[in-house]
Design an enzyme around this catalytic site. Structure first.
Site, PDB file in Angstrom:
ATOM      1  N   ARG A   1     -28.970 -10.270 -29.405  1.00  0.00           N
ATOM      2  CA  ARG A   1     -27.714  -9.799 -29.979  1.00  0.00           C
ATOM      3  C   ARG A   1     -26.500  -9.999 -29.066  1.00  0.00           C
ATOM      4  NH1 ARG A   1     -31.388  -5.742 -28.897  1.00  0.00           N
ATOM      5  NH2 ARG A   1     -30.747  -3.735 -28.007  1.00  0.00           N
TER       6      ARG A   1
ATOM      7  N   ALA B   1     -26.607   1.971 -23.601  1.00  0.00           N
ATOM      8  CA  ALA B   1     -26.974   2.721 -22.390  1.00  0.00           C
ATOM      9  C   ALA B   1     -26.472   1.989 -21.146  1.00  0.00           C
ATOM     10  CB  ALA B   1     -28.488   2.915 -22.329  1.00  0.00           C
TER      11      ALA B   1
ATOM     12  N   ASN C   1       0.826  -1.196   0.000  1.00  0.00           N
ATOM     13  CA  ASN C   1       0.000   0.000   0.000  1.00  0.00           C
ATOM     14  C   ASN C   1       0.871   1.262   0.000  1.00  0.00           C
ATOM     15  OD1 ASN C   1      -2.024   1.830   0.222  1.00  0.00           O
ATOM     16  ND2 ASN C   1      -2.979   0.945   2.026  1.00  0.00           N
TER      17      ASN C   1
ATOM     18  N   HIS D   1     -25.043  -3.412 -23.770  1.00  0.00           N
ATOM     19  CA  HIS D   1     -25.686  -2.489 -24.706  1.00  0.00           C
ATOM     20  C   HIS D   1     -25.210  -1.070 -24.432  1.00  0.00           C
ATOM     21  CE1 HIS D   1     -28.564  -5.714 -25.730  1.00  0.00           C
ATOM     22  NE2 HIS D   1     -28.357  -6.070 -24.477  1.00  0.00           N
TER      23      HIS D   1
ATOM     24  N   HIS E   1     -22.760  -5.747 -27.796  1.00  0.00           N
ATOM     25  CA  HIS E   1     -23.004  -6.785 -28.789  1.00  0.00           C
ATOM     26  C   HIS E   1     -22.421  -6.356 -30.132  1.00  0.00           C
ATOM     27  CE1 HIS E   1     -25.907  -3.944 -30.356  1.00  0.00           C
ATOM     28  NE2 HIS E   1     -26.189  -3.704 -29.081  1.00  0.00           N
TER      29      HIS E   1
END
Lengths: 537, 493
Positions: free
Chosen positions: B283, B370, B144, B368, B234
């Site tokens: 799709r 959106a 870290n 897709h 797709h």
């Protein structure tokens, strides 16, 4: 006609009715559960007088769900992790075919479905889970087991609980006293071990042969040795093991638990409450000496949740997968504070009157009357901190507006989306989509409207509502027919029990409940298809 | 009929101060930023207040760990001042700027300091939730320090060995006075979660409300294993070719070629245990079928439901629903299609997907436009205003790799031509006063679940209040997307 029930049905869940599943503190014992089915509630509401239709008959559920296509079980298990379904990609020659019932796309190989079940081993998350309860008697283990089982089944994960106490009662018909549980009672120890083994055998049967996904092994399992045995059993069979320990030291909570559920146990049918309490306290003592709680260091490699003082705090160790994570989340949200949940539908709507499903209409005159009656009812009940939830549809919001109290709108409470059948009457659905109409009657739970939803979809959508209902105390949910059926199915599921009252508010409404017709074949006549459609304008 | 604003009892709506607790280099800032990003994404206005930044502001030049020694009284005074200044800003944010959650990111290792914060919260009616990160594995701590501390402005002028040494001494300064949270006794009444050994174990005490419960769930699902998430759409569909939105069409010829190219790409990446997720639309499933891998279908990944506009071209929508078309341009995030969904709805629907993505390791999500924008907005901490306009072209894979406090993005075009489906924000909408907000500022993106907070009403006419605030700059390092200037078709590179 059609696709059934989508929106407004007063018969089973009429706008004039209010159902109140009270949260139950009990830890009662019952047999294995059936898979959830929306319109099969196991109780009958009082008949309404003057009901416009005779269809108001929820009645006892048929013994099993409607005939599901072969292979549905397999698919269920593939999918149960979270909504997704598994499919294998093999030869690129596979064609996609839409399942007419669920409207899902499935790969076909030479005209045959490309096996989903073959995927079982591939996805780690599909490996069955064995939940092992840990804790002294009267710590709510059975309560948690039943409640968790009910939740998992409801979200679509086939789950069954195995209560070792029940096996013991089956084997030793007559319980005499706590002496049976004394650590030096060798005969008793032998029998108890035998019972545990029998239960584990059934667990294996369920998880490995009956397509079960989660088994809840409900026993004290208070020694590390016993837990190791179970863990190994899990390992040998390829199950993931998750321990749920309930630790509670508050004597009042324990006493309350004993009074609520242990005194009613078959073990104590023939004795007084005082005798039973005394015996049971001694029984708890029998375990105390050998009790080894799950330990931060010794058990650091196990996956477990430890619930302290009925949910004041939790210790969670090594959560391994999706299902364990959801179990933990659920267990952290439930509580045992007494409260009431009120469920009702919106008042009768304009489209209810016309026998149309879906849409976003306003209330009819009688629907508005119902809203007023509801306001009066709620006032009379005088409920502390009542929360009111509606959907985002006009008819539930209009109903809530009459109450004059704040409310919250949830989009997920919106009625089932009937897709292309929205705003149609059942007659019109039969007219335009006779095949769809028949398919829906064949398997209403899995049937998905074209471009719409199924009850199965609805359950997934409503999961956050159930989770939040578990967290809240007094709540009134003003929703819709299909939504209410899904919520009810969760609360009414037998093992985890809820007391339900149904209250008719004396405002007439049309019936929107359409029973399953006798003939569900795709070649049925129009008359047969429409036989159970309730009357409307 | 006037719609009542949703509001529960005051208690459920009082703002919350999340107080981080732990030694330096225990991932407090990582958790703060990540949690803040999640909460903003689900629609709960949240902001981080990092006391270290106040200190750097006050003391321009950091000399050494001496500053943090418990006996350095001068510095102690400065540090206290900084904490107080940060608390003042917390108060401002939660009471005046419509903030819902403030994450107070500092060590807060003593009971005295935590007591002070509790008093502050009580006076202002804020709820307090503590998040303590406990980690005793020296390797984890060292990693870290390497990853995030050495690049800190404090160490601009020194080499890594010196920096490492100084930082370790800095940790030691806290060790003597560190009083971990004690839920069994002293801190019994507090609401808290202890995250032990980077999520191997958790201790949770007195979760008070919905949002705390969700925070706990989120923290229990995130992990820090290195992994890669691939997002793509797709392959080009028949409807894409025709310019129609929505529907459930199959792939075009070029779409099928993309599926093959994707298969090759995935093989070349040579990943261990890659999970593939699709939506339930044809799709994406057709695209996944080309991969030699099992995949899972999620209904939650289905494309935004365009309701009455499904299967229309933009021209048809403009002609048949001109008002709707204009409304959508005005506020694309909140705009809900008649009988359909908004981006805001989509975020709620996708929350379980994000949660599961956090749990998983390597995943390829075939989705897709959106949907991909919403997912991408989460990973890149993009605001509700930007989200609906993020560029997610067809036939392009976005490769997301977690780094330090953010996410690195590579955009990989698979060199198969496809139509462009991106519709720019219209010029008029660009010019108008920005109706939305920046990340980390006031305006809710969405309500945590449909409606929990009175100030977040999802009614369209009730688009949440907005106002620009100082300090709303995204704090993570959202990488500029390559390939953000897509024209009509993908150019072979």
């Amino acid at each position: 006609m059609g696709i059934f029930s989508a929106r407004l049905n007063q018969a089973l869940c009429g706008p004039a009715w209010l159902w109140r599943p009270c949260s139950v503190q009990g830890f009662g014992l019952e047999g294995p559960r059936r898979p959830f089915h929306p319109e099969h509630s196991r109780f009958s509401p009082p008949r309404r007088t003057g009901s416009p239709s005779a269809a108001a008959r929820p009645g006892p559920a048929p013994p099993a769900g409607p005939a599901a296509p072969r292979g549905a079980e397999v698919e269920r298990r593939g999918r149960s992790r979270s909504r997704p379904r598994m499919a294998a990609a093999a030869s690129p020659a596979r064609e996609l075919t839409q399942n007419p019932l669920q409207k899902t796309w499935e790969p076909y190989d030479n005209g045959l479905p490309a096996g989903h079940s073959a995927q079982r081993g591939v996805c780690m998350t599909n490996c069955p889970t064995l939940i092992v309860m840990v804790g002294l008697p009267a710590r709510g283990k059975t309560y948690i087991s039943k409640k968790l089982t009910r939740y998992l089944n409801w979200i679509g994960v086939p789950t069954k609980e195995f209560n070792v106490g029940q096996y013991r009662r089956d084997l030793v018909k007559k319980y005499k006293s706590f002496e049976f549980f004394l650590p030096d009672n060798e005969e008793g120890l032998k029998i108890r071990k035998q019972c545990a083994l029998a239960a584990l055998n059934d667990v294996r049967q369920y998880l490995s042969e009956e397509n079960g996904h989660v088994a809840v092994f409900d026993a004290t399992n208070t020694t590390r040795e016993r837990r190791e045995t179970i863990y190994k059993f899990g390992e040998e069979n390829g199950y993931k093991t998750f321990f749920v320990e309930s630790v509670c030291v508050d004597p009042e909570v324990i006493a309350a638990n004993i009074v609520q559920v242990k005194l009613g146990s078959p073990d104590y049918v023939d004795c007084s409450n005082d005798e039973a309490t005394e015996d049971f306290m001694k029984r708890i003592e029998c375990y105390k000496n050998s009790y080894e709680t799950l330990d931060e260091n010794l058990d650091k490699d196990l996956s477990y949740i430890k619930i302290m003082d009925v949910g004041r705090s939790y210790l969670v160790n090594r959560v391994m997968d999706h299902i364990q994570s959801r179990i933990v989340y659920y267990l952290m949200n439930i509580h045992v504070t007494p409260r009431s949940i009120y469920l009702c539908r919106h008042g009768e709507s304009e489209l209810n009157l016309k026998g149309r499903i879906g849409g976003d209409p306003g209330l009819s005159v009688r629907g508005k009357e119902f809203a007023k009656s509801l306001a009066q009812f709620i006032n009379e009940q005088n409920i502390k901190d009542l929360k009111v939830w509606t959907s985002q549809m006009k008819r539930t919001i209009q109903t809530a507006e009459a109450l004059g109290v704040p409310y919250e709108q949830w989009k997920v409470l919106n009625e089932i989306d009937a897709g292309v059948c929205e705003e149609m009457t059942y007659e019109e659905i039969q007219e335009n989509y006779p095949l769809e109409f028949a398919l829906r009657d064949q398997d209403k739970y899995r049937y998905r409207y074209p471009k719409g939803e199924s009850y199965e979809d609805l359950v997934q959508r409503l999961e956050p509502v159930i989770m939040e209902l578990e967290r809240q105390e007094n709540v009134l949910v003003i929703c819709h027919q299909a939504v209410m059926r899904c919520l009810l199915a969760y609360f009414l599921d037998k093992p985890a029990g809820c007391k339900v009252e149904s209250i008719f508010l004396n405002v007439e409404a049309v019936n929107t409940h359409r029973d399953k017709p006798e003939n569900v074949g795709v070649d049925r006549s129009r008359e047969e298809a429409l036989r159970t459609v309730p009357n409307h304008l | 009929m006037p719609f009542r604003k949703a509001c529960g009892p005051q208690l459920a709506n009082s703002p919350t101060v999340i107080v981080m607790v732990g030694l330096p280099a225990r991932g407090k800032t990582y958790i703060s930023k990540k949690l803040t990003r999640y909460l903003n994404w689900i629609g709960v206005p949240t902001k981080v207040f990092n006391v270290g930044e106040y200190r750097r502001e006050a003391v321009k030049h950091y000399s050494s760990y001496d500053f943090f020694r418990p006996d350095n009284e001068e510095a102690m005074k400065v540090r206290r001042q900084c904490a107080l200044a940060a608390l003042r800003d917390v108060k401002l944010y939660l009471t005046e700027e419509a903030g819902q959650i403030a994450v107070f990111d500092a060590t807060n290792t003593t009971r005295e300091r935590r007591g002070m914060i509790l008093n502050f919260a009580k006076e202002n009616g804020f709820k307090v939730f503590f998040i303590e990160s406990v980690c005793n594995d020296p390797n984890v701590v060292a990693t870290n320090v390497m990853e995030v501390k050495l690049s800190s402005p404090d160490y601009r002028d020194c080499n890594s060995t010196d920096a490492m040494e100084d930082f370790m001494k800095r940790i030691n300064c806290y060790q003597a006075s560190y009083q971990p949270l004690d839920p069994d006794d002293y801190d019994r009444e507090l609401s808290l979660i202890k995250v032990i050994d980077v999520g191997r174990r958790f201790l949770v005490n007195r979760v008070q409300d919905h949002i705390q419960s969700r925070i706990v769930y989120y923290l229990m699902n995130i992990h820090v294993q290195p992994r890669t998430i691939y997002l793509c759409r797709h392959g080009e569909s028949e409807f894409n070719l025709k310019g129609k939105i929505g529907g459930d069409s199959g792939l075009s010829n070029r779409g099928k070629k993309f599926a093959q190219a994707l298969n090759k790409f995935v093989e070349e990446q040579n990943l261990k245990d890659l999970k593939v997720w699709t939506s339930q639309l044809k799709r994406t499933i057709q695209t996944a079928e080309a991969l030699q891998l099992p995949y899972e279908q999620w209904k939650a990944l289905n494309e935004i439901d365009a309701g009455v506009c499904e299967e229309m071209t933009y021209e048809e929508i403009r002609d048949q629903h001109p008002e709707e078309f204009a409304l959508r341009d005005q506020d694309k995030y909140y705009y809900r299609y008649p009988s359909g969904e908004s981006y805001q709805d989509l975020v709620q629907r996708l929350e379980p997907v994000i949660m599961e993505l956090e749990r998983q390791e390597n995943v390829l999500v075939i989705c897709h436009q959106a949907v991909m924008r919403c997912l991408l907005a989460y990973f890149l901490d993009k605001s509700a205003d930007e989200m609906p306009y993020l560029k997610c072209p067809l036939h392009t894979v976005l490769k997301l790799t977690p780094v330090a406090y953010g996410c690195r993005v590579e955009s990989i075009s698979l060199n198969i031509e496809a139509v462009n489906t991106h519709r720019e924000r219209p010029e008029e909408a660009k010019k108008g006063p920005n109706p939305l907000m920046r990340r980390n500022s006031v305006t809710p993106l969405a309500s945590p679940e449909p409606i929990k907070k009175p100030r977040i009403n999802s009614f369209e006419e009730h688009v949440a209040v907005s106002s620009a605030l100082p300090g709303c700059v995204p704090q993570e390092v959202p990488t500029q997307l390559p390939g953000q200037n897509m024209n009509n078709s993908q150019k072979p590179s």
